[in-house]
Design a protein around this motif. Structure first.
Motif, PDB file in Angstrom:
ATOM      1  N   ASN A 243       5.982   1.351   5.619  1.00 53.08           N
ATOM      2  CA  ASN A 243       7.271   0.950   6.189  1.00 53.08           C
ATOM      3  C   ASN A 243       8.273   0.586   5.100  1.00 53.08           C
ATOM      4  O   ASN A 243       7.908   0.056   4.046  1.00 53.08           O
TER       5      ASN A 243
ATOM      6  N   THR B  17       5.413   4.267  -1.340  1.00 52.87           N
ATOM      7  CA  THR B  17       4.334   3.523  -0.695  1.00 52.87           C
ATOM      8  C   THR B  17       3.212   4.462  -0.244  1.00 52.87           C
ATOM      9  O   THR B  17       2.035   4.106  -0.322  1.00 52.87           O
TER      10      THR B  17
ATOM     11  N   ASP C  94       1.265   5.068  -3.333  1.00 48.59           N
ATOM     12  CA  ASP C  94       0.495   3.874  -3.682  1.00 48.59           C
ATOM     13  C   ASP C  94      -0.775   3.801  -2.821  1.00 48.59           C
ATOM     14  O   ASP C  94      -1.877   3.586  -3.328  1.00 48.59           O
TER      15      ASP C  94
ATOM     16  N   TYR D 230      -4.768   4.423  -3.827  1.00 47.10           N
ATOM     17  CA  TYR D 230      -5.741   3.354  -3.586  1.00 47.10           C
ATOM     18  C   TYR D 230      -6.803   3.784  -2.560  1.00 47.10           C
ATOM     19  O   TYR D 230      -7.554   2.970  -2.059  1.00 47.10           O
TER      20      TYR D 230
ATOM     21  N   PRO E 123       0.962  -2.299   1.410  1.00 44.03           N
ATOM     22  CA  PRO E 123       0.937  -2.759   0.024  1.00 44.03           C
ATOM     23  C   PRO E 123       1.052  -4.279  -0.078  1.00 44.03           C
ATOM     24  O   PRO E 123       1.983  -4.871   0.483  1.00 44.03           O
ATOM     25  N   GLY E 124       0.093  -4.871  -0.742  1.00 46.66           N
ATOM     26  CA  GLY E 124       0.117  -6.318  -0.934  1.00 46.66           C
ATOM     27  C   GLY E 124       0.046  -7.116   0.351  1.00 46.66           C
ATOM     28  O   GLY E 124       0.338  -8.313   0.364  1.00 46.66           O
ATOM     29  N   ALA E 125      -0.332  -6.473   1.483  1.00 43.64           N
ATOM     30  CA  ALA E 125      -0.482  -7.132   2.791  1.00 43.64           C
ATOM     31  C   ALA E 125       0.835  -7.603   3.391  1.00 43.64           C
ATOM     32  O   ALA E 125       0.856  -8.271   4.423  1.00 43.64           O
ATOM     33  N   ASP E 126       1.952  -7.245   2.773  1.00 45.45           N
ATOM     34  CA  ASP E 126       3.270  -7.758   3.180  1.00 45.45           C
ATOM     35  C   ASP E 126       4.076  -6.604   3.761  1.00 45.45           C
ATOM     36  O   ASP E 126       4.495  -5.710   3.025  1.00 45.45           O
TER      37      ASP E 126
ATOM     38  N   VAL F 240       7.304  -5.227   4.710  1.00 50.96           N
ATOM     39  CA  VAL F 240       8.671  -5.621   4.384  1.00 50.96           C
ATOM     40  C   VAL F 240       9.678  -5.167   5.443  1.00 50.96           C
ATOM     41  O   VAL F 240      10.855  -5.490   5.335  1.00 50.96           O
TER      42      VAL F 240
ATOM     43  N   HIS G 259      -5.844  -3.208  -1.182  1.00 57.27           N
ATOM     44  CA  HIS G 259      -6.908  -3.930  -1.894  1.00 57.27           C
ATOM     45  C   HIS G 259      -7.957  -4.469  -0.913  1.00 57.27           C
ATOM     46  O   HIS G 259      -9.152  -4.447  -1.200  1.00 57.27           O
TER      47      HIS G 259
END
Lengths: 462, 259
Positions: free
Chosen positions: A164, A176, A179, A183, A396-399, A401, A411
């Motif tokens: 998103n 994203t 990314d 991963y 990404p990073g659990a956030d 946006v 991760h």
């Protein structure tokens, strides 16, 4: 029919089956908000004890949401399969729990039972189950679906790559996606929640994802999570729609508040199937649900939110979805107050969905006005991994946006694979290795700055 | 010990937390701490009190009339647990609105703190400044802007109904995200009245400088208002095609003539 249960000198009365179900539900803020929760801890247990003695087949004659008023009830009761139900038709809810946990209840037996179970039966038994029971039984359920890869095989869990972006910017979304892929995420779907409802914007996002999937020959599918009527309009204009998305709920009224009914969902299903874009299967629908949506829409009929959530899975399974997920902590603290309630609800939803034969994933998540944090999400993620969850979100990073909430990250997906040895969808796992992203064991290789996926982002940014 | 991601340069294309690097399967320490700080700040934003007096002054300075209302939620903790109270006017506010002898208007504007007073503080005045020229160009009559405390979107329905508005716009503080504690949402509802459902609204979200800019959001809203008034509906039946009118990503000077 009224129910009474005596504990010592005290007798607890319950007005009807839905009252008994609500009072037997483990505590949560949404049922308190609706004014239907048990008034005391003892009443809660008395209701469970009383419910344990209710025959399963009662749910075939007593509708919690009236048959005449609600098309979801009609779908459930008219679609009930008495032959599949026969092996458990003589059991009470309490016996049914014992049966599900027994060695007799093998994956094959449970799969054969799914069409004979109603959401209300499944919700009822879940209310008598501890978290470990919900995990153990769900792990025995097998629900396998296919579009361009195979989701739900034993020992696997998939990840929705959720790229998103607050303005749906092509370079931002592509970055994203890259990314996430690097991963090792994206086998369930690359699925964007668009910031805009604009059809031209959604069309552009669909073409962007189609391009990346085709150019790199990725065995996965894409989705823009927009209203089913928008997806239909876009398909009519020739947009490359893989999966048709819709938020759904467990009552006709709640679905109406989402602007859908069963006919509209059928239209979306027919249109997606007609495109025939899957390669290994044609499960072409993607649904999202979450406890509390019916109350939020003023369409809960006095029924507890967990039972209504299970009813949404009956709506989902009619359309043979590739993926269904409960966005468990998204709705806010008025429905699930804290980490404990979110964890319990996530396990209940996953259990109910799997037992009903639905490919249930969980958006392990919370909002910033709930009493929860990343530690609670770690706990729920680990429990769901043990329970065999179909897929989780990768952000990404659990956030997130765009939607402004916290979920699970790329991760986190690596973590759960590492801890529990869970594999990806096999076609996707093979693709990652072919692309030099993972080694033969599925672990990430050191990333290369020369990876061809990076070139795709540079093109989008140019 | 830490594997860095060689695509860190792409982080400039998105506020998302990409290219974080890893140690084994896990986040590097600095990222774990950065996330914790952002969560702490978002939690604080949820509980920040609404400074209605300052925002009211800014709105008046733009030339709008204003009025104040409160929801039936008496305090922030009750408001968070009881969304039903946040959707209803307090008895006192209802009585005050009923006492007004208002003429029918095209548009009611309600400014609701929602889940982020910080968003209202930061975005209301610049957004309304961007919207005002569209209102003037289209010649819409506007009720006094209502500032609503402890208020959710649906509270606007009752305000819009009592202000006799054909269309209602609620500016609401969106639930704070880790990267956006001050994002504004816009909800448009035709013929507002108590009991409207969310499927009968159109939403434009993420209005802030780093998201949907104020000029773009104002144009999009103006497009929606005119389409809503023309077609006689809002909600899932009104599809956003406003982007087709953008010129190199910027709003046109005016909405196209109706023919």
């Amino acid at each position: 029919m009224a129910f009474v249960h005596r504990i010592g000198a005290r007798s607890h009365a319950f007005a009807d089956l839905k009252d008994l179900m609500a009072k037997a539900t483990p505590p949560r803020s949404g049922d308190m908000l609706a004014g239907i929760a048990a008034a005391s801890a003892e009443e809660n247990v008395a209701a469970k004890m009383c419910l344990a003695e209710v025959p399963l087949k009662t749910f075939l004659s007593e509708a919690l949401v009236p048959y005449e008023q609600d098309e979801v009830t009609r779908l459930i009761l008219d679609g009930h399969d008495p032959v599949a139900f026969a092996p458990v038709s003589a059991l009470t809810i309490g016996d049914f729990r014992d049966f599900l946990l027994s060695e007799q209840a093998t994956p094959e037996v449970l799969a054969g039972l799914a069409k004979g179970l109603t959401p209300e039966m499944v919700a009822a038994v879940s209310k008598l189950m501890r978290n470990q029971d919900l995990i153990l039984v769900a792990k025995k359920c097998r629900v396998v679906t296919r579009f361009r890869n195979t989701i739900g095989l034993p020992g696997t869990t998939a990840v929705r790559l959720q790229p998103n972006h607050p303005t749906d910017d092509a370079a931002g979304v592509s970055s994203t996606i890259l990314d996430g892929l690097l991963y090792g995420c994206g086998d369930a779907v690359i699925g964007i929640n668009p910031a805009s409802d604009s059809l031209p914007v959604i069309d552009r996002l669909l073409r962007l994802m189609d391009e990346v999937i085709r150019r790199f020959d990725i065995p996965t599918q894409s989705c823009v999570l927009t209203h089913v009527t928008s997806s239909i309009a876009l398909m009519n204009r020739g947009a490359p729609v893989d999966l048709v998305f819709q938020s759904i709920a467990g009552t006709e009224g709640a679905n109406r508040s989402f602007g859908v009914d069963l006919n509209v969902l059928q239209e979306g299903y027919d249109a997606a199937r007609a495109l025939n874009r899957g390669t290994v299967g044609q499960n072409a629908m993607y649904f999202e649900t979450g406890q509390g949506s019916a109350l939020s829409a003023g369409a809960h009929h006095g029924v507890d939110q967990q039972t209504l959530e299970a009813r949404a899975y009956a709506v989902a399974r009619k359309y043979e979805p590739l993926l269904v997920n409960t966005v468990v902590g998204f709705i806010g603290p008025e429905y699930l107050y804290d980490g404990k309630q979110i964890i319990r609800a996530g396990l209940e939803d996953h259990f109910c969905g799997k037992l009903l034969g639905v490919p249930l994933g969980v958006d392990v998540c919370y909002t910033n006005h709930a009493e929860a944090d990343q530690d609670d999400m770690d706990t729920l993620l680990t429990l769901l991994g043990a329970a065999g969850v179909t897929y989780i979100m990768g952000i990404p990073g659990a956030d997130d946006v765009m939607l402004n909430y916290q979920s699970t990250s790329f991760h986190d997906a690596l973590y759960i694979r590492e801890v529990l040895g869970l594999k990806r969808a096999p076609e996707f796992e093979a693709w990652l290795e072919r692309m030099g992203i993972t080694d033969p064991s599925g672990r990430l290789l050191p990333a290369s700055g020369a990876h061809p996926l990076l070139g795709f982002v540079r093109e989008q940014a140019a | 010990m830490i594997d860095r991601d060689p695509w860190q340069s792409f982080a400039r294309y998105t506020p998302a937390r990409i290219a974080l690097g890893r140690t084994g399967a896990s986040l590097p320490t600095a990222e774990v701490l950065r996330f914790s700080l952002a969560h702490a700040q978002a939690r604080d934003a949820v509980h920040m009190p609404f400074d209605a007096a300052t925002v009211e002054g800014e709105i008046r300075a733009l030339g709008f009339d204003t009025l104040r209302v409160e929801s039936a939620a008496p305090a922030r903790d009750v408001y968070l647990r009881r969304p039903d109270l946040g959707r209803r006017l307090s008895d006192e506010s209802r009585a005050r609105l009923s006492a007004r002898d208002a003429a029918p208007v095209d548009l009611a504007l309600v400014v609701a703190d929602g889940l982020s007073a910080a968003a209202i503080h930061a975005q209301t005045a610049p957004f309304l400044a961007a919207l005002k020229p569209w209102i003037e160009k289209e010649g819409w009559s506007v009720a006094p802007v209502a500032l609503a405390a402890q208020a959710r979107v649906a509270l606007g329905d009752e305000v819009g109904e009592r202000l006799k508005a054909r269309a209602l716009v609620v500016l609401v503080g969106e639930r704070p995200g880790l990267s956006s504690p001050d994002s504004l949402g816009l909800y448009l509802t035709l013929n507002p009245h108590v009991g409207r459902s969310d499927a009968e609204r159109n939403c434009i979200s993420n209005v802030r400088a780093e998201g949907l800019s104020h000029p773009l959001a104002a144009f999009k809203l103006a497009w929606h208002i005119r389409e809503a008034l023309r077609l006689g509906l809002t909600g899932v039946g009104l599809k956003d095609e406003s982007d087709l009118l953008l010129i190199d990503g910027s709003p046109p000077a005016a909405l196209p003539d109706l023919t």
